[in-house]
Scaffold this motif. Structure first.
Motif, PDB file in Angstrom:
ATOM      1  N   THR A 257       1.977 -18.791 -25.584  1.00  0.00           N
ATOM      2  CA  THR A 257       1.964 -20.249 -25.411  1.00  0.00           C
ATOM      3  C   THR A 257       0.554 -20.740 -25.142  1.00  0.00           C
ATOM      4  OG1 THR A 257       4.232 -20.255 -24.576  1.00  0.00           O
ATOM      5  CG2 THR A 257       2.871 -22.172 -24.072  1.00  0.00           C
ATOM      6  N   ALA A 258      -0.165 -20.050 -24.246  1.00  0.00           N
ATOM      7  CA  ALA A 258      -1.533 -20.443 -23.928  1.00  0.00           C
ATOM      8  C   ALA A 258      -2.446 -20.273 -25.139  1.00  0.00           C
ATOM      9  CB  ALA A 258      -2.050 -19.613 -22.752  1.00  0.00           C
ATOM     10  N   ILE A 259      -2.242 -19.208 -25.909  1.00  0.00           N
ATOM     11  CA  ILE A 259      -3.056 -19.000 -27.109  1.00  0.00           C
ATOM     12  C   ILE A 259      -2.835 -20.130 -28.099  1.00  0.00           C
ATOM     13  CG2 ILE A 259      -3.331 -17.534 -29.153  1.00  0.00           C
ATOM     14  CD1 ILE A 259      -2.820 -15.118 -27.367  1.00  0.00           C
ATOM     15  N   GLY A 263      -5.903 -22.341 -28.603  1.00  0.00           N
ATOM     16  CA  GLY A 263      -6.567 -21.809 -29.779  1.00  0.00           C
ATOM     17  C   GLY A 263      -7.488 -20.646 -29.461  1.00  0.00           C
ATOM     18  N   GLN A 264      -7.344 -20.090 -28.261  1.00  0.00           N
ATOM     19  CA  GLN A 264      -8.221 -18.993 -27.838  1.00  0.00           C
ATOM     20  C   GLN A 264      -7.414 -17.733 -27.566  1.00  0.00           C
ATOM     21  OE1 GLN A 264      -9.569 -18.242 -23.623  1.00  0.00           O
ATOM     22  NE2 GLN A 264     -11.463 -19.123 -24.405  1.00  0.00           N
ATOM     23  N   ALA A 265      -7.942 -16.596 -27.980  1.00  0.00           N
ATOM     24  CA  ALA A 265      -7.352 -15.302 -27.635  1.00  0.00           C
ATOM     25  C   ALA A 265      -8.453 -14.398 -27.122  1.00  0.00           C
ATOM     26  CB  ALA A 265      -6.671 -14.672 -28.841  1.00  0.00           C
ATOM     27  N   VAL A 266      -8.184 -13.719 -26.008  1.00  0.00           N
ATOM     28  CA  VAL A 266      -9.146 -12.797 -25.412  1.00  0.00           C
ATOM     29  C   VAL A 266      -8.579 -11.389 -25.550  1.00  0.00           C
ATOM     30  CG1 VAL A 266     -10.361 -12.114 -23.305  1.00  0.00           C
ATOM     31  CG2 VAL A 266      -9.928 -14.540 -23.775  1.00  0.00           C
ATOM     32  N   ILE A 267      -9.309 -10.518 -26.204  1.00  0.00           N
ATOM     33  CA  ILE A 267      -8.843  -9.154 -26.451  1.00  0.00           C
ATOM     34  C   ILE A 267      -9.556  -8.204 -25.501  1.00  0.00           C
ATOM     35  CG2 ILE A 267      -8.619  -7.324 -28.172  1.00  0.00           C
ATOM     36  CD1 ILE A 267      -8.823  -9.623 -30.275  1.00  0.00           C
ATOM     37  N   VAL A 282      -7.146 -16.473 -16.839  1.00  0.00           N
ATOM     38  CA  VAL A 282      -7.391 -16.351 -18.277  1.00  0.00           C
ATOM     39  C   VAL A 282      -6.076 -15.892 -18.904  1.00  0.00           C
ATOM     40  CG1 VAL A 282      -8.794 -15.274 -20.076  1.00  0.00           C
ATOM     41  CG2 VAL A 282      -9.800 -15.751 -17.839  1.00  0.00           C
ATOM     42  N   GLY A 283      -5.202 -16.849 -19.168  1.00  0.00           N
ATOM     43  CA  GLY A 283      -3.849 -16.532 -19.630  1.00  0.00           C
ATOM     44  C   GLY A 283      -3.728 -16.253 -21.101  1.00  0.00           C
ATOM     45  N   THR A 284      -4.865 -16.061 -21.775  1.00  0.00           N
ATOM     46  CA  THR A 284      -4.846 -15.796 -23.222  1.00  0.00           C
ATOM     47  C   THR A 284      -5.194 -14.352 -23.541  1.00  0.00           C
ATOM     48  OG1 THR A 284      -7.146 -16.529 -23.402  1.00  0.00           O
ATOM     49  CG2 THR A 284      -5.431 -18.188 -23.787  1.00  0.00           C
ATOM     50  N   ALA A 285      -5.210 -13.488 -22.513  1.00  0.00           N
ATOM     51  CA  ALA A 285      -5.639 -12.108 -22.707  1.00  0.00           C
ATOM     52  C   ALA A 285      -4.520 -11.228 -23.246  1.00  0.00           C
ATOM     53  CB  ALA A 285      -6.156 -11.533 -21.391  1.00  0.00           C
ATOM     54  N   VAL A 286      -4.871 -10.358 -24.184  1.00  0.00           N
ATOM     55  CA  VAL A 286      -3.955  -9.368 -24.749  1.00  0.00           C
ATOM     56  C   VAL A 286      -4.732  -8.074 -24.939  1.00  0.00           C
ATOM     57  CG1 VAL A 286      -2.504 -11.064 -25.930  1.00  0.00           C
ATOM     58  CG2 VAL A 286      -4.469 -10.070 -27.128  1.00  0.00           C
ATOM     59  N   ALA A 287      -4.002  -6.982 -25.178  1.00  0.00           N
ATOM     60  CA  ALA A 287      -4.660  -5.692 -25.394  1.00  0.00           C
ATOM     61  C   ALA A 287      -3.872  -4.879 -26.401  1.00  0.00           C
ATOM     62  CB  ALA A 287      -4.777  -4.927 -24.077  1.00  0.00           C
ATOM     63  N   THR A 288      -4.567  -3.985 -27.086  1.00  0.00           N
ATOM     64  CA  THR A 288      -3.879  -3.046 -27.965  1.00  0.00           C
ATOM     65  C   THR A 288      -3.241  -1.961 -27.101  1.00  0.00           C
ATOM     66  OG1 THR A 288      -5.886  -1.730 -28.253  1.00  0.00           O
ATOM     67  CG2 THR A 288      -5.462  -3.471 -29.865  1.00  0.00           C
ATOM     68  N   VAL A 305      -3.261 -17.773 -32.892  1.00  0.00           N
ATOM     69  CA  VAL A 305      -4.543 -18.365 -32.544  1.00  0.00           C
ATOM     70  C   VAL A 305      -4.975 -19.423 -33.541  1.00  0.00           C
ATOM     71  CG1 VAL A 305      -6.084 -16.779 -33.761  1.00  0.00           C
ATOM     72  CG2 VAL A 305      -6.800 -17.764 -31.586  1.00  0.00           C
ATOM     73  N   GLU A 306      -4.488 -19.347 -34.787  1.00  0.00           N
ATOM     74  CA  GLU A 306      -4.891 -20.312 -35.804  1.00  0.00           C
ATOM     75  C   GLU A 306      -3.735 -21.216 -36.194  1.00  0.00           C
ATOM     76  OE1 GLU A 306      -6.517 -17.898 -38.897  1.00  0.00           O
ATOM     77  OE2 GLU A 306      -8.120 -17.146 -37.622  1.00  0.00           O
ATOM     78  N   GLY A 307      -2.868 -21.487 -35.221  1.00  0.00           N
ATOM     79  CA  GLY A 307      -1.653 -22.228 -35.520  1.00  0.00           C
ATOM     80  C   GLY A 307      -1.790 -23.730 -35.543  1.00  0.00           C
ATOM     81  N   GLN A 308      -2.926 -24.291 -35.055  1.00  0.00           N
ATOM     82  CA  GLN A 308      -3.039 -25.744 -34.983  1.00  0.00           C
ATOM     83  C   GLN A 308      -4.341 -26.194 -35.628  1.00  0.00           C
ATOM     84  OE1 GLN A 308      -1.705 -28.057 -31.743  1.00  0.00           O
ATOM     85  NE2 GLN A 308      -1.069 -26.302 -30.536  1.00  0.00           N
ATOM     86  N   ALA A 309      -4.197 -27.141 -36.529  1.00  0.00           N
ATOM     87  CA  ALA A 309      -5.372 -27.607 -37.266  1.00  0.00           C
ATOM     88  C   ALA A 309      -6.324 -28.401 -36.384  1.00  0.00           C
ATOM     89  CB  ALA A 309      -4.921 -28.467 -38.459  1.00  0.00           C
ATOM     90  N   ASP A 310      -5.803 -29.040 -35.316  1.00  0.00           N
ATOM     91  CA  ASP A 310      -6.642 -29.905 -34.494  1.00  0.00           C
ATOM     92  C   ASP A 310      -7.233 -29.173 -33.287  1.00  0.00           C
ATOM     93  OD1 ASP A 310      -4.201 -29.561 -33.315  1.00  0.00           O
ATOM     94  OD2 ASP A 310      -4.026 -31.612 -32.572  1.00  0.00           O
TER      95      ASP A 310
END
Length: 634
Positions: A257-259, A263-267, A282-288, A305-310
């Motif tokens: 939801t935060a991503i 529009g941000q993702a932290v890996i 930083v609620g956009t963090a994910v990991a492999t 991460v690229e779901g919104q044009a605006d």
């Protein structure tokens, strides 16, 4: 390897699924009249609802952002999953047995336990591990968490648990819950050896690995005891029908939801780093999960991460500042073209990871680490230049040539000039010399030598064929354009009431539609047999037949857009639109011929002048007949 799902089974899933029930789990829908439901769009931020769902035609469409499709499209978009998984989820929900086809197109049933049973096994196991974390045996696990700044509340938030050391506690527990041995082994939770079944994870701190939807499909396990016979610090669930490590990102269920909003993702690199980032804000963090970030991960993340044009999207990698971190950055740069987003790197100067940083300096330090991100290209550029002796003229030339390849590959072309100036300053050459080298790199692109992973892949695989340029998208028709309003309304009648339309449009041709999207839609409808050949799932079939994205979007929109009428739609009402559509075609033809007549000399081109006049007379007769038919039907 499982074959494709049979088309008739996909159709059965579509027919049994209630799209309003599925979307209702994500969006609060209310009655909008005319058989439609309306709510706030989950794909973009809006205050007034423009998201429409039409259960009768099994479609949704947002008139604000343009997203639309069927129930499969919705799940793929909202949960970031593929088509096959969307079908499987709905089949499970609505009790449809899916059959697949092998390479010989012979139908066969999928082998192994049902997905629902494996999901249930993971759900029960997760609960078991969480309960076990409170046991006396798990003291070392709780101490491990506490030493890294995670209290009991944090553990509960991420579903962290503990696997008992005795080796069969989970096996016995799941058997008591009614799961078969075959299901236990297929889940990956239990292993099978010469002495029978055994718990795969023993005496370890456990993290549930979840799909973006929140379903647990695997586990990550951290070594705690020195006498653990498995020396690997981290273990993950082996590949199963549920769990594919290259297709899942830890923390995505919590971050999606935060991503999508920011529009941000932290890996980051590990489970504790994800926890630290989320707890720090930083609620956009994910990991492999036990593997390097690859193309499949990029495809999964891109859906969110690229779901919104605006919203300007960005992907931020966190790396250690050591050699391993630099190597990881180079690999990330090699896959940078997977993203339309701007790509950055965040490196803590002293080499601390987010978990260590939070523990040492607090939450604000983690937030500042991410906020102080550096463009990935700049990090890689610094790495490239460090390999050259810039005090030597010949080495500066080599460095310039190598680095120019990086600058030329920067996605945002508006920044190339600034980066070129920076390159010239870093290498110590004239700006014009740097520009010339960048222009040469643009004209003759190659893979920079600083990318060992990319160079190896190129050498090992044959050159890929040049990808042809994608055809341009058709223009979007303006629903307020009165000049094409009849075309739009006629197509809506076809999609909403094909049984009423029947053969009434046999005389309609593609040329009767002036807008290219509407013309393409009618060509597709006619190719399918026309409205008279409509059947359940017909509109979905039409949508699948369209290759142009604009046409797909418009068809979905027309499928849910109300008919502009207060009366019941009957054959007479349909014929009004057909006659009006044909009348407009005749009117356009008359205008064209009239213009040509004015440019024709009656003396020098007498035969042509006469022919045009005759055709005009016939067209005027035709127009009067059509006008009378329109008026007479009212």
């Amino acid at each position: 390897m499982a074959g494709r799902i049979r088309d008739e089974d996909i159709a059965e899933v579509r027919n049994k699924t209630r799209i309003d029930d599925v979307i209702g789990d994500y969006v609060a829908l209310r009655n909008a009249g005319g058989g439609s439901l309306k709510g706030l769009c989950p794909f973009h931020d809006e205050k007034s609802p423009s998201f429409n769902v039409t259960p009768a035609r099994q479609f949704f469409h947002c008139f604000g952002c343009g997203e639309g499709g069927d129930v499969f499209s919705f799940l793929m978009k909202i949960d970031g999953i593929g088509f096959t998984e969307a079908v499987e989820r709905l089949a499970e929900k609505y009790g449809v047995q899916l059959r697949r086809e092998d390479g010989n197109d012979e139908p066969r049933r999928p082998k192994g336990p049902q997905r629902s049973r494996l999901v249930e096994a993971h759900k029960l196991t997760e609960e078991f591990f969480i309960d076990a974390l409170g046991s006396p045996e798990a003291l070392v696990a709780r101490k491990f968490l506490a030493e890294r700044g995670f209290d009991r509340e944090a553990a509960a938030r991420f579903g962290v648990g503990f696997s008992p050391r005795n080796g069969d506690a989970v096996t016995k527990f799941l058997r008591q819950k009614g799961l078969s041995d075959a299901e236990l082994v297929a889940s990956g939770i239990v292993g099978q050896g010469n002495r029978g079944l055994y718990d795969r994870f023993r005496g370890r701190l456990m993290w549930p690995i979840r799909e973006s939807s929140g379903q647990t499909i695997g586990f990550g396990a951290r070594r705690l005891f020195d006498d653990d016979k498995i020396e690997a610090k981290y273990l993950n669930t082996p590949e199963t029908s549920l769990y594919k490590k290259s297709h899942v990102l830890y923390g995505l269920d919590l971050a999606r939801t935060a991503i999508r909003t920011t529009g941000q993702a932290v890996i980051v690199e590990g489970y504790t780093d994800v926890m630290a980032c989320h707890l720090a804000g930083v609620g956009t963090a994910v990991a492999t999960c036990g593997t390097a970030f690859g193309d499949d991960h990029a495809r999964l993340l891109r859906r969110f991460v690229e779901g919104q044009a605006d919203v300007r999207s960005e992907v931020i990698f966190t790396f250690d500042g050591d050699a391993a971190g630099q190597k990881a950055a180079l690999k990330a740069f090699a896959g940078d073209q997977n993203f339309a987003s701007q790509t950055y790197v965040a490196v803590e100067p002293s080499g601390m990871d987010p978990c260590e940083l939070r523990l040492a300096k607090g939450d604000e330090a983690v937030v500042e680490l991410v906020a102080g991100r550096t463009p990935l290209y700049r990090f890689v550029l610094s790495n490239v230049l460090s390999r050259f002796d810039l005090d030597r003229a010949d080495s500066r030339v080599d460095a310039l040539r190598e680095a120019a390849q990086l600058v030329s590959s920067v996605r945002d072309k508006s920044k190339v000039e600034g980066f070129t100036r920076e390159l010239a300053l870093s290498v110590g050459v004239d700006v014009e010399q740097a520009r010339a080298e960048v222009r040469r790199a643009v004209a003759n692109p190659r893979r920079p030598q600083s990318h060992p992973q990319r160079a190896t892949a190129t050498a090992a695989a044959p050159a890929a064929p040049e990808t042809p340029a994608a055809p341009p998208r058709l223009p979007m028709p303006d629903p307020r354009d009165k000049r094409i309003a009849v075309e739009r309304e006629t197509l809506k009648l076809v999609l909403h009431h094909p049984n009423v339309v029947g053969h009434a449009m046999r005389s309609v041709a593609p040329e009767d539609f002036t807008h290219p999207v509407y013309r393409l839609m009618w060509q597709t409808i006619a190719a399918s047999g026309g409205p008279a050949a409509a059947h359940p799932g017909w509109v979905a079939q039409l949508r699948d037949s369209l290759s142009d994205p604009t046409a797909v979007s418009v068809l979905t929109a027309l499928s849910v857009e109300p008919i502009r009428s207060v009366k019941e739609v009957d054959l007479a009402y349909v014929q009004i639109h057909v006659h009006r559509l044909l009348e407009l075609t005749v009117t356009r033809r008359i205008a064209d011929l009239t213009s040509r007549l004015h440019r024709t000399n009656p003396l020098e081109q007498a035969e042509e002048f006469t022919r045009i006049n005759v055709e005009l007379v016939e067209l005027e007769k035709r127009r009067r007949v059509l006008r009378q038919q329109v008026l007479g039907a009212h």
